[in-house]
Design an enzyme around this catalytic site. Structure first.
Site, PDB file in Angstrom:
ATOM      1  CB  SER A  85      19.652  50.553 118.450  1.00 43.39           C
ATOM      2  OG  SER A  85      20.711  50.556 119.379  1.00 43.39           O
ATOM      3  CE  LYS A  88      21.234  46.481 119.585  1.00 42.34           C
ATOM      4  NZ  LYS A  88      21.615  47.893 119.568  1.00 42.34           N
ATOM      5  CB  SER A 144      18.207  48.245 122.191  1.00 47.39           C
ATOM      6  OG  SER A 144      18.868  48.715 121.050  1.00 47.39           O
ATOM      7  CE  LYS A 264      16.214  47.730 118.581  1.00 51.20           C
ATOM      8  NZ  LYS A 264      16.306  48.979 119.380  1.00 51.20           N
TER       9      LYS A 264
END
Length: 475
Positions: A85, A88, A144, A264
């Protein structure tokens, strides 16, 4: 109430799916793999006169100065890994650069929901729902949410030029933008990071991409938010609330880090734990990326290498005398209107800087290096002809040195030495033969002269006897 309970349960399942270890990997196996990764070499520790950094459990890890792009800590930074993720970050960056966070809207499509599989992170968006682009990016970066990431790609992609669907154009733009930011080991095939063997990147590439976030205060604000609520939509009467997942941003968490200003998280079975962390101590902007980490080590690793970077490096404005030296040695005149900075070990001097020239995105660049590492760069006018002449001279010198080096490093020197010895011996023999022949010739000449002399004397004696005989006869 029933619907509300379902949403709460779905949210808990999403959190569990992101934070729990892989179902196919036991805790013992994860720890064993982590120990093996811990033993892998840290390449930045092999640089002469460079501060020694800590070992970490990730297979790849990096810290860069976001302003100079200097790599301060490096462990297998160009190895390709599945990002999960942290993908992203690229999605949010591209959306912020191409969308309007004040007025932009995102519509959730059927495709953005249908592709989800059990265990994928999501916030329960329904096909046909509309939310603001800002709310969507909160969903992307904080929760997320995979369905929101998919929808953002579709909607922003529809505004981009090119061929294909909006989703396809957005993914193509992700790769193009990554290349512009310096990525060389990245290939994105989706905007969310769910597993695909053709979807990969490197720690260095993700650090370069993430450093661009410092130029987007709207994204920094989103990442620093602890909790966000998306209000009722055109199809939903209830609100959705979700929280920050990066533990270094949560001030009551054991992993809280006072200098952390964004980041993140990421996790899939195949990727392991991945983490991007942005940090600012008031003097330096750092980006830390760690990839393919097993076990529960990634936050401690991140803290240790960020502390290492803050304690051992300084960001310095380059002295004008150094830039003048660069102009003389590298034939490059800096055209930056802002001051030029370098990131150096705390005990290093700008007098030790070296200079190289190159090109980025069609622009000429001056690179400032220390111990072979790029520690700063600036746009510059480069005298290409002068640089070419210098390179030609250096290549000529290097070629001669390389020949000598190759000769004495390999076994060729034995052959050459033997040949030289044979030649020397042959020359000596020729000299000796020549001298011997000359001596023989000289001796032969001497003997002949003596013989001739003896013959002459005998003739003279005979002539004298004849003369005496004739004289006696006459008298």
């Amino acid at each position: 109430m029933k619907r509300k309970m379902k949403k709460i349960l779905a949210g808990l399942l999403c959190i569990a799916a992101v934070t729990m270890p892989a179902s196919g990997v036991s805790a013992a196996d994860a720890e064993e793999e982590a120990k093996q990764s811990y033993a892998l070499p840290v390449q930045s520790n092999e640089i002469e006169n460079w501060p020694e950094g800590p070992a970490v459990y990730g297979k790849s890890a990096i810290v860069i100065d976001a302003d100079t792009k200097a790599v301060l800590y490096a462990k297998n930074i160009d190895d390709e890994h599945y990002p999960a993720s942290i993908t992203k970050v690229m999605t949010a960056l591209l959306a912020a650069e191409n969308g309007d966070l004040e007025t932009g809207r995102v519509t959730i499509s059927q495709e953005s929901v249908d592709f989800l599989e059990p265990g994928d992170a999501y916030i329960g968006m329904r096909p046909g729902e509309e939310i603001s682009l800002t709310d969507a990016l909160y969903g992307v970066l904080l929760a997320s949410a995979n369905e929101v990431s998919y929808a953002v790609a579709e909607n922003i992609g529809n505004t981009l030029s090119g061929t294909g669907t909006g989703y396809e154009k957005f993914v193509a733009a992700m790769n193009d933008r990554a290349g512009e930011l310096g990525a060389t080991h990245t290939h994105f095939v989706n905007p969310h990071g769910l597993q695909d063997e053709n979807h990969y990147t490197s720690a260095h590439d993700m650090a370069l991409i993430s450093s661009e976030l410092f130029s987007h205060p709207e994204l920094m604000e989103i990442m620093q938010t602890y909790e966000h609520t998306i209000g009722p939509t055109n199809l939903e009467t209830e609100s959705r609330t979700f929280q920050q997942r990066h533990e270094m941003l949560v001030n009551w968490n054991d992993h809280y880090y006072e200098y952390c200003v964004g980041g993140k998280t990421g996790y899939t079975d195949e990727a392991g734990n991945t983490l991007i962390t942005l940090a600012d101590n008031g003097k330096m902007h750092l980006v830390c990326v760690e990839m393919e980490t097993r076990g529960q080590h990634i936050y401690d690793d991140t803290r240790s290498i960020l502390d290492y970077a803050f304690e051992n490096f300084t960001r310095q404005e380059v002295d004008s005398s150094v830039l003048e030296q660069a102009q003389e040695e590298a034939h490059a005149t800096v055209t930056e209107t802002e001051p030029v900075y370098v990131s150096l070990p705390a005990d290093a001097s700008q007098e030790d800087l070296k200079f190289e020239t190159g090109e980025e995105n069609g622009e000429s660049m001056l690179y400032l290096t220390y111990e072979g590492q790029t520690v700063g760069k600036a746009k510059a006018d480069v005298d290409e002809k002068a640089v070419a002449r210098k390179e030609k001279e250096e290549q000529g010198t290097a070629s001669v040195l390389d020949i000598i080096k190759n000769v004495f490093e390999g076994r060729q020197w034995i052959v050459i030495a033997a040949a030289a010895a044979v030649i020397i011996v042959a020359v000596v023999i020729l000299i000796l033969v020549f001298r011997r022949r000359r001596r023989r010739s000289f001796l032969r000449t001497g003997r002949r002269q003596k013989r001739l002399e003896r013959q002459r004397r005998r003739r003279m004696k005979r002539a004298a006897r004849r003369s005496r005989r004739r004289g006696r006869k006459r008298w």
